[in-house]
Design an enzyme around this catalytic site. Sequence first.
Site, PDB file in Angstrom:
ATOM      1  N   HIS A 178      -0.445   0.148 -10.129  1.00  0.00           N
ATOM      2  CA  HIS A 178      -1.206  -0.855  -9.385  1.00  0.00           C
ATOM      3  C   HIS A 178      -1.517  -2.095 -10.236  1.00  0.00           C
ATOM      4  O   HIS A 178      -2.663  -2.508 -10.399  1.00  0.00           O
ATOM      5  CB  HIS A 178      -2.516  -0.246  -8.855  1.00  0.00           C
ATOM      6  CG  HIS A 178      -3.113  -1.029  -7.724  1.00  0.00           C
ATOM      7  ND1 HIS A 178      -4.326  -0.713  -7.148  1.00  0.00           N
ATOM      8  CD2 HIS A 178      -2.670  -2.134  -7.054  1.00  0.00           C
ATOM      9  CE1 HIS A 178      -4.605  -1.572  -6.183  1.00  0.00           C
ATOM     10  NE2 HIS A 178      -3.613  -2.441  -6.113  1.00  0.00           N
ATOM     11  N   GLU A 185       1.557  11.815  -6.821  1.00  0.00           N
ATOM     12  CA  GLU A 185       2.200  12.928  -7.534  1.00  0.00           C
ATOM     13  C   GLU A 185       3.666  13.075  -7.132  1.00  0.00           C
ATOM     14  O   GLU A 185       4.534  13.331  -7.976  1.00  0.00           O
ATOM     15  CB  GLU A 185       1.437  14.222  -7.246  1.00  0.00           C
ATOM     16  CG  GLU A 185       1.992  15.458  -7.949  1.00  0.00           C
ATOM     17  CD  GLU A 185       1.785  15.438  -9.461  1.00  0.00           C
ATOM     18  OE1 GLU A 185       2.522  16.172 -10.158  1.00  0.00           O
ATOM     19  OE2 GLU A 185       0.892  14.707  -9.939  1.00  0.00           O
ATOM     20  N   ARG A 188       0.846  -1.188   0.000  1.00  0.00           N
ATOM     21  CA  ARG A 188       0.000   0.000   0.000  1.00  0.00           C
ATOM     22  C   ARG A 188       0.885   1.243   0.000  1.00  0.00           C
ATOM     23  O   ARG A 188       1.933   1.276   0.634  1.00  0.00           O
ATOM     24  CB  ARG A 188      -0.937   0.033   1.220  1.00  0.00           C
ATOM     25  CG  ARG A 188      -2.166  -0.871   1.104  1.00  0.00           C
ATOM     26  CD  ARG A 188      -3.148  -0.349   0.061  1.00  0.00           C
ATOM     27  NE  ARG A 188      -4.334  -1.184  -0.080  1.00  0.00           N
ATOM     28  CZ  ARG A 188      -4.463  -2.163  -0.938  1.00  0.00           C
ATOM     29  NH1 ARG A 188      -3.455  -2.482  -1.740  1.00  0.00           N
ATOM     30  NH2 ARG A 188      -5.593  -2.843  -1.030  1.00  0.00           N
TER      31      ARG A 188
END
Length: 389
Positions: free
Chosen positions: A272, A259, A231
């Site tokens: 991802h 960002e 994560r």
Amino acid sequence: MFKIQTLNKIDPDGLKLFPLDNYEIASEIPNPDAIILRSFKMHDMELPSTLKAVARAGAGVNNIPIEKCTEKGIVVFNTPGANANGVKEAVIAAMLLASRDFIGAANWAKTLIGKGDEVPALVEQGKKNFAGEELKGKTLAVIGLGAIGVLVANAAAALRMNVIGYDPYMSVKHALKLSREVTWVEGIQVLLQQADFVTINIPLTPETKGYINKDKFAMMKDGVKILNFARGGLVDHDDLKGAIESGKVSSYVTDFPDEKCLQMDKVISIPHLGASTKESETNCAIMAAEQTREYLENGNIKNSVNFPAAEMERNGGSRIIIANKNVPNMVSQISSILATKGLNIDNMLNRKRDDIAYNIIDVGTSNVDESVKEELLAVEGIFMVRILN
């Protein structure tokens, strides 16, 4: 007839496990009994009073309002391990990308378009700019030895890396699957001091947010490579920026860019893709469907993140499902109400998790009257009752 709402596209191999004679499935459906989703964010969603279960076809449940579901007696499932192999392969690929500048080299090779017969010679001249290192003999530190962490550790050991693992909460189930070639350590500092690579395989919780920070970087050797396919919030990106600029971190590969990551040098940002394989999506959908169906039809719970695990075979009669606050005297009150209704308990299972107790009660009688549910819900502390006739 049970109603299933899908908030994302769910693999059809999973959805076909719901028999059409007893289930209705749609993305737009009123009063669903269960929701199956992947990454859809439910936090601003009004939860219908009919909702009994939410199944996440994946491991992370940050997109689901767990506390709100628990208060309403809604069981939330995830599918741990179903996508583990896909993520494991992504982590191995990330180590290779961090060690060998394949991305930079491939981009450079594209600049040779139009050079014609000169290309082979130019390739030989330019390749020295992209020399890297082999994985064999390097030390990999694995933080978190769950389903994914164990697979990563075992795969790295098979590549003849030196693998050390750290997980103060490792289960017996996962410990038995860990290769004997993997060294397990009790302290995080001991782990990080030795590592050429660090892979993070832990859940994101309030306690683990920013887990990899300036204090952890200070424990690492210079030039370490960090892999994060768990994560994004696990790594403090402000501290990471400083660690990259100082040379402490030579490469960071993440499946959860933001960002800040996109603007940093020596960061490989992957959108991802860890579990984005056909096999992972199918496995997650099948597990989510199986768990949802088993709960709706039999009240059995497996892989819930907010309710205790509880499974008991049916005896042929009716089944009563009760969730209550984990306080004294609840079982006796439940038994007394059933006795006054002339219901004999054939079999009973009581399981607890934190402040919640979950009861599965089989009675010999079929077609238990709904008035039993009303009396049980009138007991202070009982917040969910289902009768499965």
